[in-house]
Enzyme design. Structure first.
Site, PDB file in Angstrom:
ATOM      1  N   CYS A  57       0.845  -1.190   0.000  1.00 49.65           N
ATOM      2  CA  CYS A  57       0.000   0.000   0.000  1.00 49.65           C
ATOM      3  C   CYS A  57       0.883   1.243   0.000  1.00 49.65           C
ATOM      4  O   CYS A  57       1.810   1.347   0.815  1.00 49.65           O
ATOM      5  CB  CYS A  57      -0.912  -0.008   1.222  1.00 49.65           C
ATOM      6  SG  CYS A  57      -1.868   1.519   1.419  1.00 49.65           S
TER       7      CYS A  57
ATOM      8  N   ASP B 100       0.273  -6.256   0.025  1.00 51.75           N
ATOM      9  CA  ASP B 100      -0.874  -6.675  -0.779  1.00 51.75           C
ATOM     10  C   ASP B 100      -0.464  -7.923  -1.549  1.00 51.75           C
ATOM     11  O   ASP B 100       0.501  -7.890  -2.318  1.00 51.75           O
ATOM     12  CB  ASP B 100      -1.293  -5.571  -1.755  1.00 51.75           C
ATOM     13  CG  ASP B 100      -1.771  -4.307  -1.053  1.00 51.75           C
ATOM     14  OD1 ASP B 100      -2.448  -4.430  -0.017  1.00 51.75           O
ATOM     15  OD2 ASP B 100      -1.470  -3.204  -1.546  1.00 51.75           O
TER      16      ASP B 100
END
Length: 271
Positions: free
Chosen positions: A177, A184
Site C-alpha cells: 500500500c 498486498d
C-alpha cells in the site's frame, strides 16, 4: 484533487453509526497512470471487480439482514474507490432500514457510481471458488532472484518463435500500500496471443514488484502496459486476484479491446 494521503488509510477512525455516502473516497486515476506513462487514449478496457463479504442492513421491521455482493467499477471511470473508505461506507449501512434487498443494491450502485464518476454495477452473491484456476503456473521455475523493486520491465521479452495462445499464472505477486506500507498479496493471470513470452523473465518481473508501493489497480495497469510494450502480443489480458482485507478483495482486470476468449470469472483459493 483527492490524494491517497488525504484518505483514512493508516488513520484511526470511528465506525459510522448511520448511513453516510460521504465516507466513500474517490482517487483520480490520472496521476497513477501518468506515473506509468499512460496518457491520452488507454491501451486497454476492463474493470475493477470487488467482492464484499461483510454486507448487512436492517429490514423494514428492524431485523438484520446479511449478504455478499460483487461490485464492478469500470476502468475508464475518472476515479477509483479507496478500499478503506469502501469498507467504512458499507458498514454505515449496518443500522439503516431498507424496504427491500433491491433498495440496498440500488443505493450502493448509485452511491458508488456518483463517487467513481461512471456506472458501477452491483449484484448480490460472489463468483465460485476455483482451486485450480486457468492456465499454467510459472512459480516452480528454477531461477535465482535478487531484485525486489522497483518493477523492472527489462526482464520482459518474447522469444523469436511462432505465435501461441496461452494462459500463464503466478501466485507470487506482492506489492505494498503506498500510504500504510501494508503488503498486498495476489495471484496474477496473463492470457495472450503472440510470440511466446520468456517465462523466467516474466517471473523475475513479477517478483520485482515485491517492495513496490502502488495501488492494486495501478499495479495491474503497469503490468499490462509493460508486457504490451516489451513483448508486443497481438492481444493481452491481465487480471490480479488480491487477498481479502477488511471484508473486501479486489480483482482488477485489464484487457485488449478484441479478445476472442475472455477469462472465466472465479475467486482464487486464497480469497
Amino acid at each position: 484533487m483527492n490524494t491517497p494521503e488525504d484518505s483514512t488509510l493508516g488513520r484511526e477512525v470511528a465506525y459510522p453509526s448511520g448511513y453516510d455516502p460521504s465516507l466513500l473516497f474517490p482517487i483520480p486515476r490520472a496521476a497513477g497512470r501518468q506515473a506509468i506513462g499512460l496518457t491520452g487514449e488507454l491501451p486497454f478496457i476492463g474493470r475493477d471487480r470487488w467482492h464484499a463479504y461483510e454486507l448487512s442492513w436492517l429490514d423494514a421491521q428492524g431485523k438484520p439482514c446479511v449478504a455478499t455482493a460483487t461490485l464492478h467499477v469500470p476502468c475508464d471511470s475518472p476515479s477509483l474507490i479507496e478500499s478503506k473508505s469502501l469498507k467504512l461506507y458499507l458498514n454505515s449501512l449496518n443500522a439503516t432500514r431498507f424496504n427491500s434487498a433491491e433498495a440496498v443494491r440500488t443505493r450502493i450502485a448509485t452511491d458508488l457510481s456518483t463517487r467513481a464518476g461512471a456506472d458501477v454495477a452491483v449484484e448480490f452473491g460472489l463468483p465460485p471458488i476455483d482451486a485450480v484456476g486457468e492456465g499454467e503456473s510459472i512459480d516452480a521455475l528454477d531461477v535465482s532472484i535478487d531484485d525486489y523493486g522497483p518493477p523492472n520491465a527489462a526482464y520482459l521479452c518474447a522469444r523469436a518463435q511462432p505465435a501461441v495462445e496461452e494462459v500463464l499464472t503466478s501466485a507470487l505477486l506482492k506489492s505494498n500500500c503506498p500510504v500504510t506500507g501494508q503488503p498486498d498479496w495476489a495471484s496474477v493471470t496473463l492470457h495472450y496471443r503472440g510470440a511466446p513470452i520468456d517465462r523466467e523473465g516474466l517471473l523475475r518481473y513479477l517478483v520485482s514488484f515485491r517492495d513496490h508501493a502502488e495501488f492494486h489497480e495501478q499495479c495491474v495497469e503497469r503490468i499490462f502496459n509493460d508486457v504490451l510494450t516489451q513483448c508486443a502480443p497481438q492481444w493481452l489480458v491481465v487480471e490480479a486476484r488480491y487477498t481479502r482485507r477488511g471484508g473486501l478483495d479486489i480483482n482488477p482486470l485489464r484487457s485488449s479491446a478484441s479478445v476472442p476468449t475472455p477469462l472465466s470469472i472465479f475467486r482464487d483459493l486464497r480469497q
